[in-house]
Each structure stands twice: as structure tokens, then as C-alpha cells.
Write an enzyme that holds these catalytic residues in place. Structure first.
Site, PDB file in Angstrom:
ATOM      1  N   GLY D 147      56.030  32.036  22.834  1.00 30.51           N
ATOM      2  CA  GLY D 147      54.906  31.940  23.746  1.00 30.51           C
ATOM      3  C   GLY D 147      54.098  30.685  23.472  1.00 30.51           C
ATOM      4  CB  CYS D 148      51.893  28.696  25.657  1.00 25.58           C
ATOM      5  SG  CYS D 148      51.013  30.037  26.477  1.00 25.58           S
ATOM      6  CE1 TYR D 149      45.987  30.383  24.750  1.00 23.62           C
ATOM      7  CE2 TYR D 149      47.017  32.305  25.719  1.00 23.62           C
ATOM      8  CZ  TYR D 149      46.068  31.315  25.773  1.00 23.62           C
ATOM      9  OH  TYR D 149      45.193  31.253  26.825  1.00 23.62           O
ATOM     10  CB  ALA D 152      49.111  25.991  20.164  1.00 28.97           C
TER      11      ALA D 152
END
Lengths: 337, 337, 337, 337
Positions: D147-149, D152
């Protein structure tokens, strides 16, 4: 004065509430919503919490309205079925839909593709552009609140047209609008990621429905039929219309002289501001002002007339309140300053 | 092929770098900056970190350049003092300023208010719009890279003008531009809070300097002098130009026929895309494409021609690379796809 | 009541004007500007045309002010030289700069790097957060209007801190602010093209000057020294602050119980709205509201307290008017609804 | 290498196409869409016109795929029904949904509320974060693209966690995301006018589904279970995630030392850039880069670790291509520079 809003959960409805809560004479009595009946208005629009928290009711409550005026904020083809009944009950109506804007059922059908079902009221309805039709609005039971584009364009061109300075052939209108003009219903065209950073024309030529309305009001200003070219553009901001109208002048006249004509024409108008510099949508954001300006194009016969409005202000709900004020003989600026 | 960019810390300079790092034949040799000499390019533009980290040098390094081509990304009136020296040293030049765009010193002085100091090169310079002047560009030592607005407008109108379908009188151009067109120098007009949410016209009529350039290229396309009305607008997006050009047709011709003419005219062009639907600036963001379309306005003699470009792509740095490719006999699309 | 604004051409100054023109008891008497003296206010801010058109005067006119209150909208280190003189003349002052926010000259010097030149007033100045210091504000000659971040964070945490529910160690504040907080002076950091589409932290840790002010008010709320971690972020919108404060709870308490405590704490407050759902900056845009909410994080000892304000409203000019109302014994909400 | 994309008409699908058309070894063979089968891909996404114009096919075509790899761009709960069949046919899979990210069916069910229907593959699936799990990805048939979160946050914290510098209790993650993370399906929450100018938190605490995934990868990095507080915020930009992770340090260590650890950890990584200044989402827009930085908060035991990614780049489609490159033994950076 007791007020109802039919269909308050769109942008024109909620903006009307914003104006009306500041209005010293108006009392919001009834807010209807088909989808959100039973919820508080301020739960649907949390910015209003603590300001106006009344409960939304089903539109059927309008059948016996105990109010003095109803603002119709539903789409076209819906208003024409409801407005006659309201008028019969002695309620005044400001209709923000397109249903009573055209002078004839034939024109309505041409632009909206539907036979008009309350044609007998088209003659009676006042076209709610006070700067042009103030007299008729004052005595009206029914005001057809103008579209956003026609408001901007008519106000930007009225001084030139009334003075007979414009060749009615070949008028070009290029307009730019924020996204709230497209309403509150989600679609791919109004999806944030699609709109963000994009500029595009839509419905160009004479295909946008406001064309008919614009031609009607321009024709009345000029005293003969006018056909225009109209290209609206979608701009990634929430509100604001900036229109540029290109016309061929019939006289050799300078920018300064043109500005003088505008100043004179709008001297007494509380909501039209003539700018020597150029209009910005930001300067009219959230207001009922229309800022206009004009330029003669050096070395040509062309003049450009600009207008900036808030499409939800002078382009819809602000103007609706101005019309209500006129209909009830009140100070035209109540609630709008 | 070794490349230098004179004045790389503006938006056209950094965008050129973005195209050139992907270019299989170009090697970036020299990047100059007066204010940031000694710093790494990627410290000024951190998005390039790890991609191109070379040190910026003072413009004086250009005095004995060991490169094949220099891109001039400084403002007008600066290029004309430097370009002659570069050409003498056998370096080819793509000038992104306005200094070599006009055909005569007189016209330059008219629009830029300064006497031209390298007038002898105006005849030699090729106007870098490949879709119209490809032949001359191929043999050129010096290419004047077109302005952003003239690129969009010329490409949107070329098919109509070349076919003699347009009355050259009364052409109206209404254009909308993102803010990067105003450069990277801070000012109140480009301050975020001022621009955010605002739409406004600027330099309307024939007062924008690109008017002269536009009239020059349209006149050459039509074969006789053309005078236009031009109104640019500032739109709160970073990049993108959307132009709408309104012309009077000399023949009764339909939208479909017009689109057919466009399709044929641009059939072989790698960077012009004819759209049956309407152009969006977002579809050309970051690219060298120009999307065009055209509409006949029903019931009138008017046609509207649209173009969308990235003002830093086809409107500046992308087109500059396209011109470089042509000047050196390479595949026109290198680095641009 | 006659009002002057010292330094009206920034964003807090013009926003003050917006509130004051609607204020039934306040009359704008004097607007000063060093750079624009002699111009009309509405020429600098055209949105005010027709609403307030008075001429800007040079700040030296403040030497013998015939007003009841002066709002100081100049930067820190400037106010402390002017405020003592105003107070001596019997004028009340609301200072929107940071000059009188700290309790001691030492703390001021620590955070602002300058020795305080009117230290004797620091004890007298009321910190203008009515929800916490209303009593002192009512009797004050001088109110130090709080910074935007401290306002949001203090209001979001006050109920928890006052109830002793928070471990004062390890409080983390992560805040997001629109760009108007950075003022109206152009710079590359606030240049439209640079900010557009970007999200970034700045001055993280304890390096932002509002940290000291925030720690001071939180310490007073909790009754012992508090040290926080504070990271502000710049968000590409014009206005609005959204703060999230992360604290360790000293008791096992649910979200519902926490919300109950907030409801009770703010029951009588006209400008703090407790939301069961989550705050949005858009809901407080252009207003003096502060929307707060709170959540217990399931499975941890952490609670998160949120606040949304308009940095120019409750975060500056709205709150300044609220303070003026209190200082003069008027209804606190005048001009703010 | 022949490639198929299952579900190409969302944002991750179309962004994958953008990367793959530049990939020297990949050939796009099959693009599926349930709703748009039969239309050209470039009619749905006009920016691709002239670049890739192949026809979209119905997903059923994937039943006998003649490709080497399939990218699954459909939502969770859909992939788990299709992936097993693809693997059986010898096709490798990069799944961009959440279906194979959790280590156990139990955890999957906890966060997604559905029983897993291909639990036997959860052990085999490699979690596609190359900077942490490169070895396993290289040999994998099935990669669960993160996932994106989590991408990061894991990259911003990995150096600290691996070095044992962080107290695993009390980690707070505050993240800000552009709107494309919410997908391409229209809704009121992603309607332009609603999002424009607004900043708000959503799914705070441990209620966002990415929490489980984040805790899983952080736990593996730290070697023991980690529970975090996670609050995502919606920011009105199209793309970009900026995360700030607040941790308690177990050692007294300076910002410079921390940056040194980051530099060393990511020295050989092609897509992680350690910044001495602070990350900006704009610097990674449209790329597969993750920019990270870290700060010790003076006077406290806290460190803040920042990361900026493009949620459609390193946060989805860029990373998916990076994973494909690794799975097939190619240079990890192909198509991504």
C-alpha cells in the site's frame, strides 16, 4: 417574511441559506430535501453548525406552505409542475431553475427538449435580472432567476447594446466557469482528480442551453434578434465566472469613452461595479457583485466586454435574494452586503 | 551531441533538462546560472537529484563553449547580444526568447520597445514551428523558438488558413494560461494566495507582445496581413494553455468536413493530435503534444478552433528539443516520447 | 467605537476590515500603510470596492490617534516600539504580532532572537485566547492576539489538559496550514507554481517560533512545564489550519467519554464547535469558528485531538475582533456571525 | 516480456501503462476493463493517444493469458479469486490489491472483514518492498505490491528500526495524501467542489486498513510486535503522500548522525533519496522515488522521520514495475528513470 427553500441540499440551496441567515427581514421556515429529510441541515452542511440547525423536511410539506415565498432550487422540468400550485396558494416564487426563463413554450422546448407544462405562466414570469427588468420584477408573483452565464454576459454588454453601439451580428462569448456550476451530484467529469489542473471547453458553439437564454436577453436589449457564438470552459476552481464578450462596434469610440458609458449606465446600481482595470473572479467570490469592464481593441473595430461574478452569488442565490427583496418592496440590498 | 543551456534556473531551462536527460543523442555539457553558479543543479531543483547533479557555472563560460548547440533561456533583449558570438564560433542556437522571432527590426521594436542590436540575423533565423516551417529549420544555424500562445493558435488555425477558408478580418483569440508562463521570479501577481481561486484576463486587445508574433505567423499562413483580437487569461494551474480562436468562414462547411481537413493536414505530424472531442490541457501536461479540434457554430458563419499545449512543452522546451532534432538531422521525436 | 488598523495591506489587516465593516459598533477611522499611503484601500483590495473606499494614510498618523482601539498588524519587533506610546495616549491595543505573547523578555528573546524593548508590558498584556483567558482580556488595555497554530492546538487540547488526562511528556503536534499564514510578501517559497500541488513540512521539531508560545499556553493549562514536538506543514490552499495533537492518556477513557468532556467544556462557547465527526478546514473558512474533535486510539494509550480554524479568522483577525469586543464590554460575537 | 493489466481503467492501471510504454523489455499485450471493453485505451485516457491505442478487452480474456506477467489492479477480495488460476498457468503476478499483503488469513480477515479464499498463497507471496525484501521478491511468482502509506512509512523508519534506535511503543504516524489514492470512482467525498480548499483527517487512530499492513512491516523491521497510531489526511492535490513518523529514541543521537545512518542504509538504493533538507511531494511527482529525511527534536527524546512519494509511483504502479523487474532478473530501474 417567511421563506422556504425547495431542494436545499445542492449548492444554490445552501448558498441561499448563507444569504438568508444574514437577512434582517427573512426567516427560514422550511428547508426541503428528498434524500436527506429528517437530518439536520447543519449535519449535511457542517459549516452551518451553530448558525442554522433546523431539520430538513420532505418536499411534500410544500403542499400547504405557510410561507410568503418559496425558492425553487430543483432542476428544470421539475419546477413547472410545482410552481403553479404554489402561486395559487398565494405564495410568491423565485425559481432558480430554467423553467420560466424563456418567453415561449416553443423556445423552451427548443433548448430543453421537453414540452412546457405551465406555458400560461411564461408571459407572467419576470426575468430576474434587476438591472434590466427591475420594474417587472417589483410587481411579480413569479420570478425566473437567470442562469449564471446569461447574467454575466447581459450585464457586461447591456450598456453597449442599449446605446446601439454594437453590430448584432457575430457576437462571440467566451466564458470560464468554476466547477460548482455543474452541481453537487458526483460524476467523473467533476471528480477531483480529473478536474484538478485541467482547463477545457465544453458544449461549444450554440449547444449550451444558456445560449437560448442569452440570445433572448441580448435580443431584447438590442431590439432585434441576436445570434451569438458561445463557448464555456471549465476551470479548476470552486466558484466564479469570468466572461469575455467580443463585439463589432458601429462607431469609432475609445476605451475611455466606453468606460464612461458603463459608469453612467451603472451609476445607481448597488451590485454592478465598473472597473477601469480588469475583473477578477476572486474579487466577487461569495458576493452578489458583478464586476464589469470594457476595452476597445486598438487598430480594429472590436470591443471586449468583461464580467466577473460568483456563479452562486449574482449568478444564482445572491440574485435570487435581490429579486425577493424587490418582489416584496424591500431595500434591494438587504442580506446582500 | 553536446548541449549547453544558458539560464537554466527558470522554468523553461529546467524543463529542457527534463527532456534532454531522456534524449539518447544529447549530452548536457554546460548549465549556466548567474545567481546560482557553484551550486549543483539538483540542489536548485531537487526533483532531479540522482538524475542529473552537475554543477551550475557562470554564463561567462559560454564565451568558449565546447558544445554543438546552445539553448538560450534568458529573457528578450539579452539573447541578441550573445547569439551572434555563439554563431561565429560555429555553435548552433535555439533561442527561447523573443529576440529572433520577428521578421524585421522595425516590428521587433514595435512590440518590444527596444532597437534590435543583431538585425542582420532576423532574416536568417528560422521560426521554430516545425509543422509550418520544417524545411527552413532543418538547415538553420539559428532557430527562434516560438512563444507559447502563437504556437497554440497557429497550429489550431493553420489548416483553415492554408485552405483559404477564413475571412482574415475579425479573428478573435481567447486564451487561458497556467501561471508558469509568467516565469519563476516572485511577484504579487504570481503569489500563491493571490492567484489561488482566481480567474482574470490580462493585457487584452492587442497589448500582449505575443500579438505581433501571432499576427506575423497567421499572416504568412493566409498570405496577406492579418490583424487579430487577442485576450489571454490567467488560470490557477501550474501549466497548460487552452486557446480558442473564433473565425468567420468563407464557405458553408460542416464540423465533420472541418475535422477531415485537420486530420489530413496533420496526418504525418508526430506531435499534433486532432481530436473529435475537445482538447484538455491535462492530456498534454508534460508532453510536446498539441491537441487541436474545430467546430462549426450552427446557425452562424463562425468556426472555433481549439488547441491545448503544455506551455513549457510544445510551448517552449519540448518544441526547442524538436527544433534541435531537426537542425541536426535527427529523428524529430528523439527525447520527446 | 473608533478603530484604527496599523499595517492594513497584509492579509490579517484586510481580513480585519472584512470583519469590522459588518460590526455594528465599530467604525473604521484610520487605515495605515507605509507603501500604499495615499491610495484607496479598495484600490489595493478591489473586492472591497463599494464597501469601504477610504484612503490609506501613513503610519505616522498614529502618533495622535483619535480612536478607541488600534489593531497592530505589523510584524514582531515593530509593535513593541509603538504600543507603549499608544497605551499612554489612552488607546487600547490588540496586537496581532508576537511581541506581547510571551510572559517574559527572556522567553521572547529565546524565540525571537531580539531583546524585548517594552518588557514592562509583558506582565500586563492579556493573552487573547478568550476560551482560556476571558477574565483577563475583559479588563485589559493590551491584548496579545495569539498565533494561529497555538490557537488551534490550545483549543483542541484544553479540555484534556484541564482535566489532568494527559501525560505532559511527549505531546506531538502535527499541523497543516494554508499559504496565507506566510504573509503577503512574494517569495519563491510562496510563488504559485512552486506551491501548487506540493505538500511539505517546514521548521520541524522545536524550531518554529510558535513552539514557545504553544508550550507556554499548554504549560499554563496543565500546571507544569510542557515540552512538545511540533511539525507544521505547508498545504496548497489559501487558508485554513488543521492540527492533530497526539497525547498519552493517563486514564483508560473512551472516545465517547472524551467527546462528552469536550461538549461540556465548550458548552457556552460561541466559537468552538465540538464535532462527533472530524473537522474540515473548509467548514470554518472565512469564520471565527474553531471546530474540534477527539479520538481515543483503540489498543493504545494515545488520544488524538483535532482542530480546524481559518488562520485569518480564529487564527488572527476574527479572534482579534472577539478580543476587542471583550475589552470594551460588548457582546463577544458582534461582527463575527 | 509480455504483460497484461487486469483492470486498467483506474488510476493505478493507467499509471502502470505510462511506465510500461517506456520500458525497453516489456510489451503491453492485454489491457482489460469490464466497463469499457471494446473501446480503445486511448479513448478512455486521451493523453495516451498516439502512444498506445490498443483495444480494451473483457477480463475473461485473462482465462488463457499468453503473457509472462499480470498486474492485478482490481480491488481487494477480487484478486484472491483470480490469482491462483494465473499462477497455475505459469504466469507471474504483481497484485496491487491488498489481498496478499498480510502474512495470515487471520490478519487479513481482521483488517478486511472477509475470510481469505486463497490462504495457502499468503506464505508464498513476497511483500513487494524491494528495499527491505529484495531477496524474496527476486524468486517470487507472486508479489503483493505494498500500500502507499506503508511504503512511505516503512522506508522513512527502516534505518531507525533496523538499528534498534526506536522504542517500539508509541509510534505516531501522521500522513497527508492526494486524492487519487481514493480511486477513480466518483463520490461526494471526491467531488471537486467538496475537496477543493479543504484539509481533513479521515479514518484516524487504528481504523484505516493500512494500519495492519504498516504494523506488520514495522514489526518485522524491529523484530517484535509494534502497534502504531496512524492518522491519514486528505489534501486537495491529485497525487503525493507526505508522511511524518514520530518515534521515541532509545539513544541520544543528533540529526546529523541520524542522517548519516540514513545515507548509509540507502547508499545503493536507486529509488530512495536521503535529503538533508525536507521532502516535498512535488519533487517525486510522477516518479518512483521516495525522498526521506529525519530530524532529532531538540530538547526531547523524539525523532521525526519524513517520506514523500507519489502514491501512484513508488506507492503503487512504479513500485509494481520495480518488482516486475526484480522478479524477472532485469535491471531494477528499467522503465523507471
Amino acid at each position: 417574511m417567511k421563506v422556504a427553500i425547495w431542494g436545499v441540499t445542492g449548492y444554490t440551496g445552501s448558498e441561499l441559506v448563507r444569504y438568508l441567515v444574514r437577512h434582517p427581514e427573512a426567516e427560514i421556515e422550511l428547508l426541503t430535501s428528498e434524500s436527506s429529510a429528517g437530518r439536520k441541515f447543519s449535519d449535511v452542511f457542517p459549516s452551518f453548525r451553530g448558525t442554522i440547525d433546523i431539520e430538513l423536511v420532505h418536499p411534500s410539506e410544500l403542499e400547504s406552505p405557510e410561507v410568503d415565498v418559496v425558492f425553487c432550487c430543483r432542476g428544470h422540468t421539475e419546477a413547472m409542475d410545482v410552481v403553479p400550485g404554489l402561486l395559487e396558494k398565494g405564495v410568491k416564487v423565485v425559481d432558480l431553475s430554467a423553467d420560466f426563463r424563456m418567453r415561449s413554450g416553443k423556445e423552451y422546448e427548443r433548448w430543453y427538449g421537453v414540452k412546457h407544462r405551465a406555458e400560461e405562466l411564461l408571459g407572467e414570469a419576470a426575468y430576474g435580472l434587476p438591472e434590466v427588468y427591475r420594474g417587472k420584477i417589483k410587481g411579480a408573483r413569479l420570478v425566473a432567476n437567470p442562469g449564471c452565464y446569461p447574467t454575466a454576459v447581459a450585464l457586461s454588454l447591456a450598456p453597449l447594446l442599449e446605446e446601439g453601439l454594437v453590430d448584432p451580428e457575430g457576437i462571440v462569448v467566451d466564458a470560464k466557469s468554476g466547477v460548482s456550476g455543474a452541481g453537487r451530484r458526483p460524476s467523473l467529469k467533476t471528480h477531483f482528480v480529473e478536474v484538478y489542473g485541467d482547463v477545457c471547453p465544453y458544449n461549444p458553439g450554440r449547444s449550451h442551453r444558456h445560449t437560448g437564454e442569452m440570445e433572448q436577453v441580448l435580443s431584447e436589449l438590442v431590439g432585434r434578434p441576436v445570434r451569438i457564438t458561445f463557448v464555456p470552459h471549465l476551470i479548476p476552481v470552486d466558484r466564479g465566472i469570468l466572461s469575455a464578450a467580443y463585439v463589432k462596434l458601429t462607431e469609432d469610440i475609445s476605451t475611455d469613452e466606453l468606460l464612461g458609458i458603463y459608469e453612467k449606465r451603472y451609476a445607481g446600481e448597488p451590485f454592478v461595479r465598473v472597473r477601469e482595470d480588469l475583473p477578477h473572479t476572486k474579487d466577487v467570490w461569495g458576493t452578489n457583485f458583478c464586476d464589469v469592464s470594457v476595452r476597445r481593441v486598438e487598430g480594429t473595430e472590436v470591443a471586449v466586454a468583461f464580467a466577473a461574478i460568483d456563479n452562486l452569488g449574482k449568478g444564482a442565490s445572491g440574485q435570487a435574494v435581490q429579486n425577493m427583496n424587490l418582489m416584496f418592496g424591500m431595500d434591494e440590498t438587504l442580506g446582500l452586503r
